[in-house]
Design a protein around this motif. Structure first.
Motif, PDB file in Angstrom:
ATOM      1  N   UNK A   1       0.166  -1.352  -0.023  1.00 26.66           N
ATOM      2  CA  UNK A   1       0.466  -0.028  -0.312  1.00 26.66           C
ATOM      3  C   UNK A   1       1.279   0.621  -0.090  1.00 26.66           C
ATOM      4  N   UNK A   2       0.339   2.086  -0.911  1.00 23.39           N
ATOM      5  CA  UNK A   2       1.365   3.700  -1.458  1.00 23.39           C
ATOM      6  C   UNK A   2       0.335   4.943  -1.915  1.00 23.39           C
ATOM      7  N   UNK A   3       1.122   5.680  -0.771  1.00 21.93           N
ATOM      8  CA  UNK A   3       0.120   6.506  -1.447  1.00 21.93           C
ATOM      9  C   UNK A   3       1.780   7.520  -2.491  1.00 21.93           C
ATOM     10  N   UNK A   4       1.205   8.079  -3.668  1.00 24.33           N
ATOM     11  CA  UNK A   4       2.254   8.577  -4.641  1.00 24.33           C
ATOM     12  C   UNK A   4       1.285   9.669  -5.499  1.00 24.33           C
ATOM     13  N   UNK A   5       1.514  10.594  -5.130  1.00 25.36           N
ATOM     14  CA  UNK A   5       2.354  11.114  -4.358  1.00 25.36           C
ATOM     15  C   UNK A   5       2.665  11.563  -2.761  1.00 25.36           C
ATOM     16  N   UNK A   6       2.784  11.551  -1.802  1.00 26.88           N
ATOM     17  CA  UNK A   6       2.939  11.215  -0.973  1.00 26.88           C
ATOM     18  C   UNK A   6       2.166  12.302   0.208  1.00 26.88           C
ATOM     19  N   UNK A   7       1.260  12.042   1.054  1.00 29.28           N
ATOM     20  CA  UNK A   7       0.301  13.234   2.209  1.00 29.28           C
ATOM     21  C   UNK A   7       1.608  13.518   3.501  1.00 29.28           C
ATOM     22  N   UNK A   8       2.606  14.610   3.247  1.00 27.13           N
ATOM     23  CA  UNK A   8       2.571  15.615   3.102  1.00 27.13           C
ATOM     24  C   UNK A   8       3.793  16.135   2.249  1.00 27.13           C
ATOM     25  N   UNK A   9       4.340  15.350   1.724  1.00 28.98           N
ATOM     26  CA  UNK A   9       6.040  15.434   1.396  1.00 28.98           C
ATOM     27  C   UNK A   9       6.132  15.407  -0.005  1.00 28.98           C
ATOM     28  N   UNK A  10       5.290  15.198  -0.803  1.00 34.16           N
ATOM     29  CA  UNK A  10       5.318  14.824  -2.074  1.00 34.16           C
ATOM     30  C   UNK A  10       6.724  13.771  -3.054  1.00 34.16           C
ATOM     31  N   UNK A  11       6.730  13.028  -2.154  1.00 37.64           N
ATOM     32  CA  UNK A  11       7.308  11.936  -2.078  1.00 37.64           C
ATOM     33  C   UNK A  11       6.923  11.066  -3.113  1.00 37.64           C
ATOM     34  N   UNK A  12       7.180  10.111  -4.408  1.00 39.18           N
ATOM     35  CA  UNK A  12       6.949   9.244  -5.293  1.00 39.18           C
ATOM     36  C   UNK A  12       7.687   7.947  -4.656  1.00 39.18           C
ATOM     37  N   UNK A  13       7.126   7.148  -5.823  1.00 45.69           N
ATOM     38  CA  UNK A  13       7.343   5.242  -5.725  1.00 45.69           C
ATOM     39  C   UNK A  13       6.944   5.974  -6.696  1.00 45.69           C
ATOM     40  N   UNK A  14       8.118   4.783  -8.080  1.00 47.30           N
ATOM     41  CA  UNK A  14       7.357   4.239  -9.412  1.00 47.30           C
ATOM     42  C   UNK A  14       6.296   2.870  -9.453  1.00 47.30           C
ATOM     43  N   UNK A  15       6.168   2.845  -9.636  1.00 47.70           N
ATOM     44  CA  UNK A  15       4.475   2.793  -9.492  1.00 47.70           C
ATOM     45  C   UNK A  15       4.989   1.216 -10.491  1.00 47.70           C
ATOM     46  N   UNK A  16       5.136   0.941 -11.641  1.00 47.53           N
ATOM     47  CA  UNK A  16       5.358  -0.119 -12.308  1.00 47.53           C
ATOM     48  C   UNK A  16       6.696  -0.963 -11.725  1.00 47.53           C
TER      49      UNK A  16
END
Length: 403
Positions: A147-162
């Motif tokens: 389970x992930x938020x991308x971008x995250x709350x609140x730091x807008x960190x991202x993860x490559x979904x593929x």
């Protein structure tokens, strides 16, 4: 049809009245032609409306429209975004299973996992969001859901979904992506390998801060049967009126998300150059560690998944004394006269909040520190006002010099 057209045309089954706008079916139950028809509906032998807890035409129109936007086979609407997460976990997990989640999550999601699901034998492990090696190493035999938020709350960190989906599927796990910050107008996780998409429809899908709701999008079996079964039985259902408001919100979603992102880009650049700001977190800035995941960025790579930087910005107020970081952040927030001091986001009105004492306030200091939520951090959800007015309002409290 293109996305903007689907957001307007999908899901409306015009009635014999010939209405142009989708109707609100404000009814708790539905009438059958005969006892035999009622029995066939209840048994599932015949499709059709039964009871608005789990079958309502207005809610169904919203579900069909959002599924079409995300590219999913099925969508189940819920009473809130948190209800969507709960229904997903209850429908797909059982005692003894484990969740592997990003450390950067909305505070209520973490509380749901740690305080409530844990009581029923579903444990959660946490890893840094963007560290794919950490995700792969932390999967156990009992892990069933990533389970992930991308971008995250609140730091807008991202993860490559593929790549994350490939890690999940190699170990027989499902991948759920919270797409609240982007919506399908900016990012469609199912196209990048995710199995489930979670929404707080309260935010951008509505777009005007009018009501609360949520949704889960995915395939016909997991969402259309398993998650739907939880909503049918337990009843965390979306009301027809709220579904109608979300339908109206979806009609302008593409236009609004582009406008939010354009203003956020300008505001982030302004904050990045401001002497009273120590750091800005925004995917549209070249210095963002996952800037390459933006499809419209100059450094877009093969894993690009997000169309723009979105409408959420976080920044840390410069403070000479760490012990006074909260005071410095609060002074900026309290100096605003136009921005709305509220923890909600996705509104036409720009909102501002202090995550450490609002959205993530129920977490322990250690958990907040692990998630990067500092006392000097402020989150802004950029609305649709003129960006110059937003800057002028923030400038009232962003005073250079020691704090």
């Amino acid at each position: 049809m293109k996305l903007a057209t689907r957001a307007i045309r999908t899901g409306h089954q015009r009635t014999a009245e010939g209405e142009h706008c989708e109707p609100i079916f404000a009814t708790s139950s539905f009438v059958f032609e005969s006892a035999a028809e009622a029995a066939a509906r209840f048994s599932g032998e015949q499709p059709g409306n039964i009871y608005s807890r789990f079958t309502n035409p207005t809610v169904r129109a919203f579900e069909q429209r959002l599924a079409a936007l995300e590219g999913g086979e099925s969508c189940v609407a819920t009473a809130s975004g948190m209800a969507a997460i709960l229904a997903t976990c209850m429908g797909l997990l059982q005692a003894g299973d484990r969740i592997l989640a990003a450390r950067s999550l909305f505070g209520s999601t973490t509380m749901l996992f740690d305080k409530y699901l844990a009581r029923f034998g579903i444990a959660t492990d946490y890893v840094p969001l963007s560290d794919l090696d950490a995700w792969a190493a932390a999967i156990r035999p009992e892990t069933k859901l990533l389970f992930a938020e991308t971008p995250s709350n609140p730091l807008t960190e991202m993860v490559a979904i593929r790549p994350l989906s490939e890690i999940a599927h190699a170990q027989g796990c499902l991948l759920a992506i919270d797409n609240c910050f982007c919506t399908p107008a900016l990012q469609r996780p199912l196209e990048h390998g995710a199995d489930l998409v979670i929404h707080s429809a309260t935010k951008y899908l509505d777009g005007q801060g009018r009501c609360v709701g949520g949704a889960v999008v995915g395939d016909a079996k997991r969402v259309g049967e398993d998650v739907y079964g939880v909503v049918r039985t337990a009843g965390p259902s979306l009301s027809p009126f709220n579904a109608w408001l979300f339908l109206k919100g979806l009609e302008t979603l593409s236009l609004r998300m582009q406008a939010h992102a354009a203003s956020a880009q300008l505001l982030a650049q302004w904050l990045d150059e401001h002497p009273a700001v120590a750091r800005v977190y925004y995917p549209g800035l070249p210095g963002h560690p996952q800037h390459h995941l933006l499809a419209n960025g100059p450094s877009a790579g093969p894993e690009a998944q997000q169309q723009t930087g979105g409408g959420i910005i976080a920044f840390e107020v410069a403070s000479a004394h760490p012990s006074r970081a909260r005071e410095a952040a609060w002074s900026v927030i309290d100096a605003t006269q136009m921005l709305s001091i509220t923890a909600n986001l996705g509104d036409t009105k720009t909102t501002i909040t202090h995550p450490a004492t609002t959205t993530h306030g129920r977490l322990s200091p250690e958990a907040r520190a692990a998630a990067g939520i500092s006392e000097g951090l402020i989150r802004i959800a950029v609305g649709l006002e003129d960006v110059a007015d937003i800057q002028a309002d923030l400038a009232r409290g962003l005073v250079p010099g020691p704090r």
